[in-house]
Design an enzyme around this catalytic site. Structure first.
Site, mmCIF file in Angstrom:
data_model
loop_
_atom_site.group_PDB
_atom_site.id
_atom_site.type_symbol
_atom_site.label_atom_id
_atom_site.label_comp_id
_atom_site.label_asym_id
_atom_site.label_seq_id
_atom_site.Cartn_x
_atom_site.Cartn_y
_atom_site.Cartn_z
ATOM 1 C CG HIS A 390 -1.863 1.150 1.236
ATOM 2 N ND1 HIS A 390 -3.075 1.118 0.593
ATOM 3 C CD2 HIS A 390 -1.754 2.387 1.770
ATOM 4 C CE1 HIS A 390 -3.683 2.279 0.752
ATOM 5 N NE2 HIS A 390 -2.898 3.071 1.460
ATOM 6 C CB ALA A 391 1.108 4.048 -2.401
ATOM 7 C CG HIS A 420 -2.067 10.918 -3.024
ATOM 8 N ND1 HIS A 420 -3.260 11.530 -2.722
ATOM 9 C CD2 HIS A 420 -1.677 10.288 -1.885
ATOM 10 C CE1 HIS A 420 -3.571 11.301 -1.461
ATOM 11 N NE2 HIS A 420 -2.632 10.536 -0.933
ATOM 12 C CD GLU A 421 1.427 8.003 -1.429
ATOM 13 O OE1 GLU A 421 1.850 8.478 -0.352
ATOM 14 O OE2 GLU A 421 0.317 7.449 -1.526
ATOM 15 C CG HIS A 424 1.195 12.588 1.706
ATOM 16 N ND1 HIS A 424 0.301 13.135 2.593
ATOM 17 C CD2 HIS A 424 0.504 11.644 1.026
ATOM 18 C CE1 HIS A 424 -0.870 12.548 2.458
ATOM 19 N NE2 HIS A 424 -0.774 11.639 1.504
ATOM 20 C CD GLU A 448 -4.062 11.336 2.859
ATOM 21 O OE1 GLU A 448 -3.713 10.977 1.708
ATOM 22 O OE2 GLU A 448 -3.512 10.936 3.895
ATOM 23 C CG HIS A 549 -7.189 3.221 4.516
ATOM 24 N ND1 HIS A 549 -7.195 2.652 3.268
ATOM 25 C CD2 HIS A 549 -6.370 4.305 4.436
ATOM 26 C CE1 HIS A 549 -6.419 3.353 2.456
ATOM 27 N NE2 HIS A 549 -5.907 4.358 3.137
ATOM 28 C CE1 TYR A 559 -6.043 8.983 2.128
ATOM 29 C CE2 TYR A 559 -7.446 7.663 3.559
ATOM 30 C CZ TYR A 559 -6.184 8.047 3.145
ATOM 31 O OH TYR A 559 -5.080 7.511 3.748
#
Length: 650
Positions: A390-391, A420-421, A424, A448, A549, A559
């Site tokens: 999971h990323a 997306h990552e 962060h 997020e 999750h 999210y």
């Protein structure tokens, strides 16, 4: 949040309780102050706290949390990259130490309630009081048990596999040793036994297959990994609720909802408000997609006003539907939007895909990623060990030790996830010098939403500069194709983003009993998504546990919020970039003016309320779903026209 493990975020803390600082107003001092006959009450004898004491208290907290979070992050990184019983135990021990420290410190912070303090100190105390997503009971045995449960559930999920007939068991339980499957394969003498399949393998089938039975087997195969997690989850709920009660919350869900600079009940009402504004758009999309799937699979399988079977939407959880776009492309013959095909044709490797994402951020005037990012990140699933694929994005120890952990494949979906990552990552890099309690997003939805905001600028024109599309949409038909594909990702996600925590809030509050876990899950999937299981489900199943999750204990409303905030952010950044024209055509790529506005908000971390941070970025102080509606307005009009004569709803 101090411990906030989520899609795109992974951080934590641990250490030896013996090394914790002396906490003013802690449990020991309270016990020693117990009144005796004829003595003044403890509250009368105790000296009133001062701002200087609050400042010293927070300095101690900052120093200790930095040490704890470094140890915990290191243990968690190793554990998720090398899943073994030993690394599970190391990670659990690290988390247990942080739980003990936070339990004690959050109680001690009550001493300063009502004290007039400078804004920065008052803000840190506020954040400290809601500073964990998993508060532990003060009982040492229960605390150790809860820490172990949290790690065990995540590892069980990470090791889950489905073994088709002939490989080993029909469905390998979560956490089963891979050697077991291998042994089963070797036992098939003279036959080419199928291999056991990971989530990545099964997701590939959901993404590409168009065969009902093949899709059904992949869906049921993955969901079969979850039942062994169920008893652990039930115990996690009981212990987490006990820990929440010790720090003044009625249950764990109330604590989660308290982290949004408004009362928990007001926050829940706010999510209902946002969903109410956007539901009509989702309903139009659902109606159109269901009609196209019915044309493929038949009316006997998808009735006129029936929910959509969950295995037909191109994603294991039916949370995003863009993988079924080729089945229902509005207008054929328009410029191709097949980014996945181009990525494969160009033979870009994992690092090259990440470099594409970095290029976008640096075009805004942000710094290149440090060399250690490229050395320490995990970009590809190793062949020799179990990992949590999971990323997630990491700043190990909150000191700009930036990394991502992701099993990248050459797909458009993973290219967007990379953006997306990296959102962060760049958020971390802007606030890591702040006090530890401010080292977070303005709220978790902000964290997020940042990378996704930039991904909205990954328009066809931008993709053409990368060589990932050949021609640009030139007319209204081409634009409808672009918006429809985007809606299958962004709009389709909204009800799923809301319902996961709605289910958990009800579980934590006792409204949903353990014997009704699965029944309540599917009731919410039907109510919000209009999606149903493709085969009958019972309480022998634990379908919530098949979503990362839930066993990982990561709050999910972030999210849902991020999918709304990102359009509001995008609108503001496009304005800063000087964009004119429809919002969906804007790309801020290369705009340093937009980059400066972005940097101004990111650098605040959690030092201001999310409403104040939103104002820095957008000039607004309230979440506004109007930006998302503006973005998709041309598509909504088109969908309403296409759905004429269709029986919408379920």
């Amino acid at each position: 949040m101090l411990v906030a493990l989520g899609l795109g975020t992974a951080c934590g803390g641990a250490g030896s309780p013996a090394a914790a600082p002396t906490i003013p107003g802690g449990e020991a001092s309270g016990a020693a102050a117990a009144s005796t006959a004829g003595a003044p009450a403890a509250s009368q004898r105790a000296a009133a706290p001062t701002p200087a004491e609050a400042q010293a208290f927070l300095a101690d907290v900052d120093r200790e949390l930095r040490r704890l979070r470094l140890q915990s992050a290191r243990a968690a990184w190793v554990n998720q990259n090398f899943i073994t019983e030993d690394t599970d135990a190391l990670a659990a021990a690290a988390d247990e130490a942080t739980m003990e420290f936070l339990n004690r410190t959050m109680k001690a912070a009550r001493r300063f309630d009502g004290l007039a303090l400078p804004g920065e100190l008052a803000r840190q105390l506020t954040l400290l009081k809601v500073g964990t997503t998993l508060p532990a009971p003060s009982d040492p045995a229960e605390r150790a048990e809860l820490a172990a449960l949290a790690i065990e559930m995540t590892s069980m999920y990470g090791k889950g596999k489905y073994c088709p007939k002939g490989a080993a068991d029909r469905a390998a339980p979560a956490g089963a040793a891979p050697a077991r499957a291998a042994a089963g394969q070797k036992a098939q003498a003279g036959a080419a036994a199928p291999e056991c399949l990971t989530l990545n393998d099964l997701s590939r089938i959901l993404r590409t297959s168009r065969k009902w039975d093949e899709l059904l087997e992949a869906w049921t195969g993955w969901h079969a990994i979850a039942p062994p997690i169920r008893p652990k989850f039930e115990r996690y709920v009981a212990l987490g609720n006990k820990g929440a009660a010790e720090i003044g919350f009625p249950d764990l869900g109330a604590l989660w909802r308290a982290g949004y600079d408004m009362p928990p009940d007001a926050f829940e009402a706010e999510t209902d408000r946002l969903w109410g504004k956007l539901k009509p758009l989702y309903d139009e999309l659902h109606c159109y997609v269901r009609a196209r799937l019915r044309a493929i699979h038949g009316k006997d399988r998808i009735g006129d006003k029936a929910p959509i079977p969950a295995h037909l939407l191109g994603n294991m959880w039916a949370q995003q539907w863009s993988n079924v776009y080729p089945l229902m492309e509005p207008y054929k013959g328009q410029p191709s939007l097949d980014v996945t095909g181009k990525l494969k044709a160009k033979k870009l490797d994992e690092k090259q895909m990440v470099a594409l994402g970095e290029r976008f951020f640096t075009s805004l005037g942000l710094d290149p990623l440090p060399g250690t990012f490229w050395e320490r990140s995990l970009f590809k699933k190793p062949a020799d060990r179990e990992v949590v694929c999971h990323a997630s994005a990491w700043d190990v120890g909150d000191r700009n030790d930036l990394r991502i952990k992701m099993c990248i494949e050459p797909t458009e979906e993973d290219l967007i996830t990379i953006h997306h990552e990296l959102g962060h990552i760049y958020y971390y890099s802007q606030y890591y010098k702040l006090p530890i309690l401010f080292q977070s997003g303005a709220n978790d939805g902000f964290h997020e939403g940042i990378g996704d905001t930039l991904a909205l600028s990954v328009t066809p024109s931008y993709l053409k500069t990368l060589g990932l599309v050949d021609r640009l949409p030139a007319d209204e038909k081409g634009q409808i194709n672009v918006l429809f594909k985007q809606a299958l990702d962004k709009v389709a996600f909204l009800p799923f983003g809301k319902l996961i925590d709605q289910w958990r809030w009800d579980v934590f509050a006792g409204k949903t009993r353990p014997e009704d876990y699965n029944k309540a899950w599917w009731a919410l999937r039907l109510k919000y998504q209009g999606v149903a299981p493709p085969v009958p489900r019972t309480e022998a199943d634990f379908d919530p546990g098949a979503k990362f999750h839930v066993p990982a204990g990561v709050p999910y409303t972030r999210y849902f919020l991020a999918h709304i905030y990102q359009f509001q952010f995008h609108r503001a950044l496009c304005k800063a970039a000087g964009h004119t024209g429809p919002l969906h055509t804007c790309s801020i790529y290369g705009s340093e003016a937009a980059g400066e506005k972005l940097r101004a908000m990111l650098s605040l971390g959690a030092s201001r309320t999310w409403q104040e941070a939103l104002q820095v970025m957008t000039g607004e102080t309230e979440a506004d779903p109007g930006a998302m509606l503006e973005y998709f307005e041309p598509l909504r009009k088109w969908l309403k026209d296409q759905n004429k004569g269709e029986v919408c709803g379920w």
